[in-house]
Write an enzyme that holds these catalytic residues in place. Structure first.
Site, mmCIF file in Angstrom:
data_model
loop_
_atom_site.group_PDB
_atom_site.id
_atom_site.type_symbol
_atom_site.label_atom_id
_atom_site.label_comp_id
_atom_site.label_asym_id
_atom_site.label_seq_id
_atom_site.Cartn_x
_atom_site.Cartn_y
_atom_site.Cartn_z
ATOM 1 N N LYS A 129 -18.853 -12.765 4.477
ATOM 2 C CA LYS A 129 -19.185 -13.432 3.735
ATOM 3 C C LYS A 129 -18.579 -13.095 2.133
ATOM 4 C CE LYS A 129 -20.618 -17.795 3.258
ATOM 5 N NZ LYS A 129 -20.812 -18.882 4.025
ATOM 6 N N ASP A 169 -16.748 -22.480 2.630
ATOM 7 C CA ASP A 169 -18.105 -22.791 2.396
ATOM 8 C C ASP A 169 -17.890 -23.917 0.868
ATOM 9 O OD1 ASP A 169 -20.443 -21.611 2.678
ATOM 10 O OD2 ASP A 169 -20.748 -21.630 0.446
#
Ligand code: NDP
Length: 446
Positions: A129, A169
């Protein structure tokens, strides 16, 4: 939450000592470790091989400076991050978040969750991430491009289609992925399309990637309801957020026969008793990039309220699709007291630990984000498959694969829950863990 198993308790103490300043990461870790107690008790090799202490320590964490020049000529400096958490089952994969709240603890909680989520998809992708504390809100297209180029100039050293493959995201949608990909291509001088997913359809993007996370959340929920003799048909749904996940969860829930009555942003929520008009929302959010408040200008029956809907709106199904820790204990109590039948975590970790514990003890269906929202990363992996094949699949082909993947995820979580005597929260953690654990055992101490 408390850990009875000494090995797991010791590992958690070490994480607390090392990362005590990262509460979101600790929150994600304790929930998983608690779920893994029966697995660890049943398999002593997990402790012997140090699987858990390796699992909670990222393989690599990169932080870097991102300097860029805004439209007024002023130099701006942001922080960039990438965590490469676990590559046991495939190259690191996980989105990039651009939001002022991003720091190491947010990136690590998301990266840790991603390990199990990616494993649940059954596709060969490890957990990663990243992101930045850059806020795209209120910035011109030119400023967003400048930032993305500066960010990617550094990030490009650490990623690659066989190494680490980011996606979007919060704050990172099609526009940002386009600018990031353009800069990656320029820096490495290769059209390595699989390095980023969520790309535009003209340069290697997959049909149905935009819809995938929201649609996947609803396919999972449909399976959960079906397993309990129920369906979306005729249900009212309270959704929060008005970004990528929220919009397509609203579209699919509506297609499946439900009436979506709310959407929100960080300032407030709209309530439409006639059912949210998703075409209008797409125009407001995706075309005009405006605030959700504008919805009521076109809908005389709709209302706009500041704050959150949890304690004010009555609905059958609650689907938080905005951000982490959005529902606290009092919100959870209000949701249960209102007679709701389900709370489905669509954003990552949208409920606080107290709220999760409360829901799990009540007579309400509760489904955890790492299973529910795995459809986004699953279709990202399908985008990589299409890039490798140099082919594009139809919307229907991708959507059918997504539906099958989400059906399997629900079935696997429910089966693990049954086998180990838990619920969907522990079932998702266990089912996600087992594959990663086997791969880590096979690959030795690395
Ligand atoms: P978007 O940026 O498209 O939308 C985010 C939405 O949430 C916006 O409406 C935003 O409102 C709201 N929001 C963001 N931060 C806050 C906050 N602190 N408080 C209240 N509202 C907030 O993001 P996505 O829809 O892509 O992501 C939503 C969630 O889903 C996140 O948790 C993400 O990690 C998760 N997720 C996303 C996937 C994807 O494919 N996109 C895949 C899997 C999970 P505002 O505009 O006011 O900030």
């Amino acid at each position: 939450m408390s850990l009875k198993n000494k090995y797991l308790a010791d590992v958690y103490e070490t994480v607390k000592r090392r990362d005590g300043n990262e509460p979101e990461f600790l929150q994600a870790v304790i929930e998983v470790l608690e779920s893994l107690e029966p697995v660890v008790e049943a398999d002593p090799t997990i402790e012997q091989l140090g699987i858990i202490e390796r699992l909670v320590e990222p393989e690599r964490f990169v932080q870097f400076r991102v300097a860029w020049v805004d439209d007024s000529g002023k130099t701006q400096v942001n922080r960039g991050f990438r965590v490469q958490f676990n590559s046991a089952i495939g190259p690191y994969k996980g989105g990039l978040r651009f939001h002022p709240s991003v720091y190491s603890g947010i990136v690590k909680f998301l990266g840790f969750e991603q390990i199990f989520k990616n494993s649940l998809t059954s596709l060969p992708i490890g957990g990663g991430k990243g992101g930045s504390d850059f806020d795209p809100k209120g910035k011109s297209d030119n400023e967003v491009m400048k930032f993305c180029q500066a960010f990617m100039t550094e990030l490009s050293r650490h990623i690659g289609q066989f190494t680490d493959t980011p996606a979007g995201d919060i704050g990172v949608g099609g526009r940002e992925i386009g600018y990031l990909y353009g800069q990656y291509k320029r820096v490495v001088n290769q059209f390595a399309a699989g390095v980023l997913t969520g790309k535009g359809l003209t340069f290697g993007g997959s049909l149905a990637r935009t819809e995938a996370t929201g649609f996947g959340c609803c396919y999972f929920t449909r399976e959960l309801l079906k397993d309990n003799g129920d369906s979306f048909e005729g249900k009212t749904v309270c959704i929060t957020g008005s970004g990528n996940v929220a919009i397509y969860a609203a579209v699919k829930a509506t297609q499946l026969g439900a009436k979506v009555i709310t959407l929100s942003d960080s300032a407030g929520y709209v309530y439409d008793p006639d059912g949210i008009d998703t075409d209008l929302v797409k125009d407001i959010k995706e075309v005009r990039r405006a605030r959700i408040k504008e919805y009521v200008d076109s809908k005389p029956n709709a209302e706009y309220h500041e704050g959150k809907p949890w304690r004010n709106v009555k609905a059958d199904i609650f689907m938080p699709c905005a951000t982490q820790n959005d529902i606290d204990l009092d919100d959870a109590k209000a949701i249960v007291a209102s007679g709701a039948i389900a709370c489905i975590e669509c954003a990552n970790m949208p409920c606080t630990t107290d709220a999760v514990e409360y829901f799990r003890a009540q007579d309400i269906y509760f489904a955890p984000s790492k299973a529910v929202n795995a459809g986004g990363v699953a279709v990202s992996a399908l985008e990589m498959s299409q890039n490798s094949e140099r082919l594009s699949w139809t919307f229907e082909e991708v959507d059918a694969k997504l539906e099958q993947i989400m059906t399997n995820i629900y079935a696997n979580c429910a089966a693990a829950a049954k086998k180990y005597g838990g619920d969907l929260v522990s079932g998702a953690n266990i089912a996600g863990f087992l594959k990663v654990c086997e791969a880590m055992k096979a690959q030795g101490i690395v």
